[in-house]
Write a protein that holds these residues in place. Structure first.
Motif, mmCIF file in Angstrom:
data_model
loop_
_atom_site.group_PDB
_atom_site.id
_atom_site.type_symbol
_atom_site.label_atom_id
_atom_site.label_comp_id
_atom_site.label_asym_id
_atom_site.label_seq_id
_atom_site.Cartn_x
_atom_site.Cartn_y
_atom_site.Cartn_z
ATOM 1 N N ALA A 1 0.767 -1.221 0.053
ATOM 2 C CA ALA A 1 0.059 0.032 -0.103
ATOM 3 C C ALA A 1 0.946 1.276 0.162
ATOM 4 C CB ALA A 1 -0.950 -0.164 1.238
ATOM 5 N N LEU A 2 2.180 1.120 0.407
ATOM 6 C CA LEU A 2 3.075 2.359 0.451
ATOM 7 C C LEU A 2 3.346 2.718 -0.993
ATOM 8 C CD1 LEU A 2 5.269 1.496 3.626
ATOM 9 C CD2 LEU A 2 3.926 3.254 3.084
ATOM 10 N N GLU A 3 3.113 1.726 -2.201
ATOM 11 C CA GLU A 3 3.384 2.057 -3.311
ATOM 12 C C GLU A 3 4.912 2.096 -3.490
ATOM 13 O OE1 GLU A 3 1.076 5.293 -4.806
ATOM 14 O OE2 GLU A 3 -0.784 4.390 -4.532
ATOM 15 N N PRO A 4 5.913 1.076 -3.095
ATOM 16 C CA PRO A 4 7.055 1.051 -2.996
ATOM 17 C C PRO A 4 7.829 0.645 -4.482
ATOM 18 C CG PRO A 4 6.280 -0.708 -2.307
ATOM 19 C CD PRO A 4 5.157 -0.232 -2.457
ATOM 20 N N ASP A 5 8.721 0.972 -4.807
ATOM 21 C CA ASP A 5 9.608 0.699 -5.877
ATOM 22 C C ASP A 5 10.291 -0.885 -5.570
ATOM 23 O OD1 ASP A 5 8.970 2.838 -7.205
ATOM 24 O OD2 ASP A 5 10.801 3.915 -6.355
ATOM 25 N N LEU A 6 10.596 -1.128 -4.159
ATOM 26 C CA LEU A 6 11.124 -2.322 -4.049
ATOM 27 C C LEU A 6 10.683 -2.584 -2.997
ATOM 28 C CD1 LEU A 6 13.463 -4.388 -4.156
ATOM 29 C CD2 LEU A 6 14.978 -2.703 -2.827
ATOM 30 N N LEU A 7 10.132 -4.038 -2.870
ATOM 31 C CA LEU A 7 9.521 -4.649 -1.654
ATOM 32 C C LEU A 7 10.372 -5.693 -1.320
ATOM 33 C CD1 LEU A 7 7.020 -4.900 0.493
ATOM 34 C CD2 LEU A 7 5.609 -5.617 -1.479
ATOM 35 N N LEU A 8 10.687 -6.013 -0.044
ATOM 36 C CA LEU A 8 11.365 -7.255 0.644
ATOM 37 C C LEU A 8 10.366 -8.168 1.300
ATOM 38 C CD1 LEU A 8 14.129 -4.602 2.317
ATOM 39 C CD2 LEU A 8 14.013 -5.696 -0.289
ATOM 40 N N LEU A 9 10.567 -9.217 0.994
ATOM 41 C CA LEU A 9 9.665 -10.155 1.674
ATOM 42 C C LEU A 9 10.596 -11.149 2.252
ATOM 43 C CD1 LEU A 9 6.754 -10.879 -0.907
ATOM 44 C CD2 LEU A 9 6.980 -9.236 0.663
ATOM 45 N N ILE B 1 2.351 -11.837 -5.505
ATOM 46 C CA ILE B 1 3.775 -11.396 -5.685
ATOM 47 C C ILE B 1 3.886 -11.011 -7.298
ATOM 48 C CG2 ILE B 1 6.288 -11.705 -5.610
ATOM 49 C CD1 ILE B 1 5.557 -13.456 -3.002
ATOM 50 N N MET B 2 3.447 -12.063 -7.957
ATOM 51 C CA MET B 2 3.478 -11.939 -9.468
ATOM 52 C C MET B 2 2.707 -10.862 -10.085
ATOM 53 S SD MET B 2 5.377 -14.567 -10.445
ATOM 54 C CE MET B 2 5.188 -15.414 -12.085
ATOM 55 N N ARG B 3 1.493 -10.590 -9.524
ATOM 56 C CA ARG B 3 0.605 -9.483 -9.796
ATOM 57 C C ARG B 3 1.144 -8.398 -9.538
ATOM 58 N NH1 ARG B 3 -4.323 -9.408 -6.932
ATOM 59 N NH2 ARG B 3 -3.893 -11.586 -7.032
ATOM 60 N N LEU B 4 1.603 -8.149 -8.258
ATOM 61 C CA LEU B 4 2.397 -6.853 -7.875
ATOM 62 C C LEU B 4 3.633 -6.420 -8.964
ATOM 63 C CD1 LEU B 4 2.063 -7.203 -4.043
ATOM 64 C CD2 LEU B 4 0.815 -5.342 -5.441
ATOM 65 N N ASN B 5 4.271 -7.680 -9.177
ATOM 66 C CA ASN B 5 5.364 -7.427 -9.876
ATOM 67 C C ASN B 5 5.329 -6.911 -11.476
ATOM 68 O OD1 ASN B 5 7.555 -9.266 -11.787
ATOM 69 N ND2 ASN B 5 8.295 -7.690 -10.365
ATOM 70 N N GLU B 6 4.108 -7.682 -12.135
ATOM 71 C CA GLU B 6 3.889 -7.469 -13.333
ATOM 72 C C GLU B 6 2.865 -6.064 -13.442
ATOM 73 O OE1 GLU B 6 2.161 -11.253 -14.586
ATOM 74 O OE2 GLU B 6 3.920 -12.031 -14.481
ATOM 75 N N GLU B 7 1.726 -6.034 -12.759
ATOM 76 C CA GLU B 7 1.021 -4.753 -13.045
ATOM 77 C C GLU B 7 1.570 -3.576 -12.361
ATOM 78 O OE1 GLU B 7 -2.664 -6.261 -11.376
ATOM 79 O OE2 GLU B 7 -2.910 -8.051 -12.519
ATOM 80 N N GLN B 8 2.082 -3.723 -11.101
ATOM 81 C CA GLN B 8 2.522 -2.528 -10.801
ATOM 82 C C GLN B 8 4.393 -2.074 -10.742
ATOM 83 O OE1 GLN B 8 0.991 -1.705 -6.497
ATOM 84 N NE2 GLN B 8 -0.796 -2.828 -6.930
ATOM 85 N N GLY B 9 4.875 -2.843 -11.247
ATOM 86 C CA GLY B 9 6.282 -3.083 -11.546
ATOM 87 C C GLY B 9 7.106 -2.898 -10.274
ATOM 88 N N ILE B 10 6.674 -3.589 -9.187
ATOM 89 C CA ILE B 10 7.414 -3.387 -8.157
ATOM 90 C C ILE B 10 8.441 -4.649 -7.932
ATOM 91 C CG2 ILE B 10 7.523 -4.055 -5.497
ATOM 92 C CD1 ILE B 10 4.139 -3.007 -5.310
ATOM 93 N N ALA B 11 9.809 -4.081 -7.605
ATOM 94 C CA ALA B 11 10.877 -5.045 -7.543
ATOM 95 C C ALA B 11 10.729 -5.741 -6.285
ATOM 96 C CB ALA B 11 11.975 -4.271 -7.952
ATOM 97 N N PHE B 12 10.989 -6.988 -6.351
ATOM 98 C CA PHE B 12 11.046 -7.655 -5.099
ATOM 99 C C PHE B 12 12.361 -8.521 -4.733
ATOM 100 C CE2 PHE B 12 6.598 -7.635 -6.050
ATOM 101 C CZ PHE B 12 6.041 -7.844 -4.979
ATOM 102 N N ILE B 13 12.812 -8.590 -3.500
ATOM 103 C CA ILE B 13 13.815 -9.516 -2.913
ATOM 104 C C ILE B 13 12.805 -10.379 -2.106
ATOM 105 C CG2 ILE B 13 15.956 -9.390 -1.907
ATOM 106 C CD1 ILE B 13 16.483 -6.961 -2.344
ATOM 107 N N VAL B 14 13.070 -11.585 -2.322
ATOM 108 C CA VAL B 14 12.139 -12.725 -1.470
ATOM 109 C C VAL B 14 13.179 -13.560 -0.877
ATOM 110 C CG1 VAL B 14 10.255 -14.320 -1.685
ATOM 111 C CG2 VAL B 14 10.086 -12.100 -3.012
#
Lengths: 384, 268
Positions: free
Chosen positions: B181-189, B208-221
Motif C-alpha cells: 500500500a506504500l506503493e514502493p519501488d522495492l518490496l522485501l519479503l 507477488i507476481m501480480r504486484l510485480n507485473e502490474e505495478q512494476g514493483i521489484a522484489f527481494i524474496v
C-alpha cells in the motif's frame, strides 16, 4: 475492534458530526449513551461543591491531569515513564519561582505559562537524549525513575540560603511557601482564583460559596480530556498506537518513530507541568515530596488500575484511587494501593474501566454477540 | 511521503551503478534499483554478511536463498536500515542510503514484510491498512486505496475483524498488502510463505507476481521452499556463510552441485 464514524461511515446528523472528532477505536465511548453519561458526570462535578468538599476534589482533578499525561505517554505510545512527577515538580517549582519574583497578575499569568513550558522543556531535554540516543523499552523506564530520584535528592539539599532564585528560596524540605495566589490576567483585568469564594444562593438549599479555582480545574480537566480524545483518534494518534504495538513495523511504514515518541513525551511533560502548576497554586506551597518514589509510583498505579489504554480509565481511576488513599490515610492506604494494583494486573490486566465498558457493551448488544468484531461467514478459516 | 533528504547526487553514486552524468542531468533513471557494495555486518566477532556485492534492477523479482545462518535476513535488515552496516555501502536509485534511517529509506521507496507476520493484532484490518495509506492520501481517496488494498489482500468482508483473529496466511496477505500500500519501488519479503499450506502459498505467489507485473514493483524474496522460488523467481542469489555464493536463473542454481551440497544437503 469496532467501527465508528471515523472509519468512513460518518454519522450524517449534526450531533454525529460534532461527536466524530472525539470518537474512534482508540477511546472508550462511541454511543449516544456514553455522551449522555459523560454530560451527566460533568454536571455532577459542576454541582458537587454545593454538597461536598470541592477543595479536595479539585486536588484529585489536578492529579487526574497527571494521570492523563502518563496515559498519553505510556498507554498510547508505549513509553513507560516514572518521570512524570519530575515534569510535574519542575512545573510547580517554575510556577513558584516566577510568580514569587513577579507577583503581579501579569507575572503570575506568565508563571503559569512558564510552569507548563518548564514541564515540556524538561521532558524534551530528557526525551531528546533518550530517544535520539537509541534508548527504548525498559531502559526508558529506568532512566525516568533515576531522574525522579536525582531530582528528589537534589531538591532535598536546597535548604540553604544560597539556593534561591531571585526572591524565591527553594527551601529544601522546608519547601517553598508564600507562592502568590493564582491570578490570571493583567493589571486591571485579572481574576483571582484562590481564596476568593463566590457567594451563591439556591432556593431550597440556601446560601453557600463556590471556589472559582475548582471550576478552573474542572474546565481544564474536561478540556484536556476532550482534546486528548481528538489527538489519539487522529492520524497522529493512530501512529502513536502503532508505535506502542510495534515500533519496528511502524518505522518500516516510513514513520519517524523517534520523533513521534519525542513529541509525545514532550507533550506529556507539558501536561504534567500544567498539573504541577495547579498543584502548587492550590496549595500555595511546594516541596520535594513531589519527587518522592511514592509519588512517582502513584500515576503508574492510577493508570494501571483504570486502564492504561484508556484516557477515561486514567482520569476516573485517579479520582477514585486518590479518594480511597486520602480517606484511609497511613500505612493501610499503601497496603490497599498495592493490593488494588496486584488484583488489577492479575485479574483485569486491561484495567477496570475498559472491563466495565465491555460489560456494558455486552449487556446492551446481548450475550453471544460480544466476541469482538463480526467475522465473516468463512470464520472457520480464521481460527487456526 | 515525508522526510525526504537532499544530497550531492554525484558524490552519492555507487561505483557500479549504470548511471551517467548525462542521465543524471536529464533525470533519466537507471536500470539498477538497488546495489550493495562490499557490505559487511559484524555482530561482535561473528561476521553475518561479508563483502556482499548484490544488485536488483527495477521491476526485477529476485529470490534470496541459502541455509540457515547464511545472512539472508541480515542482508534485508541492512537494506532497510534496521541494522547498521559495519562496512560497505548501499545505493538506491544511484544514491548512497547507507547512513539513512529506516523511515527515510521507506520514503525513498523501500518497503518490507517481516519474517514473522507483523500486523497490529488489536487493530482491525481496515485500521492496519489505513496506517501506511494515511501518509499520502486523505478523504475519499484514502478510503478507496484502503478498500483496494483490502480487496487485493483477499480480505474483503474482514475489514472490521481484529488482525489477531485472522489466520496465519491471512496475516501474511495483510502484511504484504500493507507493505504494498506504500506503493514502493522495492518490496522485501522475508519468508512470506513460511508455515502456509499449498493453497495459501499459491495465493501468495500469485499476489507477488501480480504486484510485480502490474505495478512494476521489484522484489527481494527470502524463501527456503525451492518449489515456491521456482514458481516466482527470475533470478536467484544464493548466500552462504555471509557471502554471495552463486547467482543466476533458478534452473542453473537448482542443478548446481555445489549449491545442492551446501544448501539442499545433497551430494555433489
Amino acid at each position: 475492534m469496532s467501527t465508528n464514524s471515523a472509519n468512513g461511515e460518518a454519522n450524517s446528523s449534526l450531533l454525529g458530526r460534532l461527536r466524530s472528532p472525539f470518537e474512534g477505536p482508540n477511546t472508550i465511548g462511541e454511543s449516544r449513551g456514553f455522551w449522555v453519561g459523560f454530560l451527566v458526570a460533568v454536571a455532577a462535578l459542576v454541582v458537587y461543591p454545593v454538597f461536598g468538599d470541592g477543595s479536595q476534589l479539585s486536588l484529585f482533578m489536578i492529579l487526574a491531569l497527571l494521570g492523563l499525561s502518563l496515559s498519553l505517554v505510556w498507554g498510547y505510545s508505549g513509553v513507560l515513564s516514572f518521570g512524570q512527577v519530575v515534569f510535574f515538580g519542575i512545573g510547580a517549582y517554575t510556577f513558584g519561582v516566577v510568580s514569587i519574583n513577579f507577583a503581579t497578575p501579569g507575572g503570575i499569568t506568565a508563571a503559569v505559562v512558564a510552569g507548563i513550558v518548564g514541564g515540556g522543556v524538561s521532558a524534551a531535554i530528557l526525551g531528546y537524549f533518550m530517544f535520539y540516543g537509541g534508548v527504548r523499552d525498559v531502559y526508558v523506564t529506568i532512566i525516568t525513575l533515576v531522574s525522579t530520584i536525582v531530582m528528589h535528592t537534589f531538591m532535598a539539599q536546597t535548604a540553604g540560603s544560597e539556593w534561591a532564585i531571585g526572591e524565591a528560596a527553594l527551601g529544601g524540605f522546608n519547601g517553598m511557601p508564600d507562592i502568590p495566589l493564582l491570578t490570571l490576567g493583567v493589571e486591571g483585568a485579572s481574576y483571582q482564583f484562590i481564596y476568593n469564594p463566590f457567594p451563591m444562593r439556591i432556593i431550597g438549599i440556601g446560601a453557600f460559596e463556590i471556589s472559582p479555582f475548582y471550576y478552573l480545574v474542572l474546565v481544564l480537566l474536561v478540556g484536556t480530556y476532550l482534546a486528548l480524545r481528538v489527538l489519539v483518534n487522529s492520524d497522529y494518534g493512530r501512529v502513536m498506537v502503532a508505535i506502542r504495538e510495534d515500533e519496528d513495523r511502524t518505522e518500516m511504514f516510513g514513520y519517524n518513530v523517534t520523533r513521534v515518541k519525542f513529541i509525545v513525551f514532550t507533550l506529556g511533560g507539558a501536561l504534567a507541568g500544567l498539573s504541577g502548576v495547579l498543584y502548587a497554586a492550590r496549595n500555595v506551597y511546594i516541596d520535594p515530596t513531589v519527587f518522592s518514589l511514592l509519588f512517582a509510583t502513584l500515576p503508574v498505579i492510577w493508570v494501571s488500575i483504570g486502564g492504561r489504554k484508556s484516557l477515561l480509565g486514567a482520569a476516573v481511576a485517579t479520582l477514585a484511587v486518590e479518594y480511597l488513599r486520602i480517606s484511609m490515610a497511613g500505612e493501610l492506604a499503601l497496603v490497599l494501593l498495592g493490593t488494588l494494583l496486584l488484583v488489577t494486573i492479575l485479574v483485569l490486566p486491561d484495567g477496570v474501566v475498559p472491563w466495565v465498558h465491555q460489560r456494558i457493551v455486552t449487556a446492551r448488544i446481548g450475550p453471544g454477540e460480544d466476541n469482538g468484531p463480526n467475522v465473516p461467514e468463512t470464520s472457520s478459516e480464521v481460527s487456526d | 511521503m515525508s522526510d525526504t533528504e537532499t544530497e550531492s547526487e554525484t558524490d552519492s553514486l555507487g561505483p557500479n551503478v549504470r548511471q551517467t552524468a548525462a542521465e543524471l542531468a536529464t533525470g533519466d533513471r537507471t536500470e539498477t534499483l538497488l546495489q550493495t557494495d562490499g557490505l559487511v555486518k559484524q555482530f561482535g566477532g561473528f561476521t553475518a554478511t561479508d563483502d556482499v556485492d548484490f544488485s536488483v534492477d527495477e521491476g526485477e523479482l529476485r529470490c534470496l536463498i541459502g541455509p540457515n545462518g547464511a545472512g539472508k535476513s541480515t542482508l534485508l535488515n541492512l537494506i532497510t536500515g534496521t541494522y547498521e552496516a559495519s562496512d560497505g555501502s548501499i545505493y538506491y536509485n544511484g544514491h548512497d542510503i547507507t547512513d539513512l534511517d529506516p523511515h527515510q529509506r521507506v520514503s525513498r521507496g523501500i518497503s518490507m514484510k517481516f519474517q514473522v507476520p507483523s500486523v497490529y493484532g488489536d487493530l482491525s484490518v481496515r485500521e492496519n491498512v489505513r496506517l501506511p495509506v494515511q501518509q499520502f492520501a486523505d478523504g475519499e481517496e484514502r478510503r478507496r486505496l484502503v478498500a483496494e488494498a483490502i480487496e487485493a489482500a483477499g480480505l474483503t468482508g474482514y475489514e472490521d475483524v481484529a488482525a489477531a483473529q485472522l489466520s496465519h496466511g491471512q496475516q501474511q496477505q495483510l502484511e504484504i498488502g500493507m507493505a504494498a500500500a506504500l506503493e514502493p519501488d522495492l518490496l522485501l519479503l522475508d519468508e512470506p510463505v513460511a508455515g502456509l499450506d499449498v493453497a495459501e502459498r499459491e495465493a501468495i505467489a500469485e499476489r507477488i507476481m501480480r504486484l510485480n507485473e502490474e505495478q512494476g514493483i521489484a522484489f527481494i524474496v527470502i524463501e527456503h521452499d525451492t518449489d515456491f522460488v521456482a514458481s516466482i523467481a527470475e533470478e536467484v542469489t544464493v548466500l552462504h556463510n555471509g557471502e554471495v555464493f552463486r547467482e543466476g536463473p533458478i534452473e542453473e542454481i537448482e542443478s548446481d552441485p555445489e549449491v545442492q551440497r551446501i544448501y539442499l544437503g545433497g551430494e555433489s
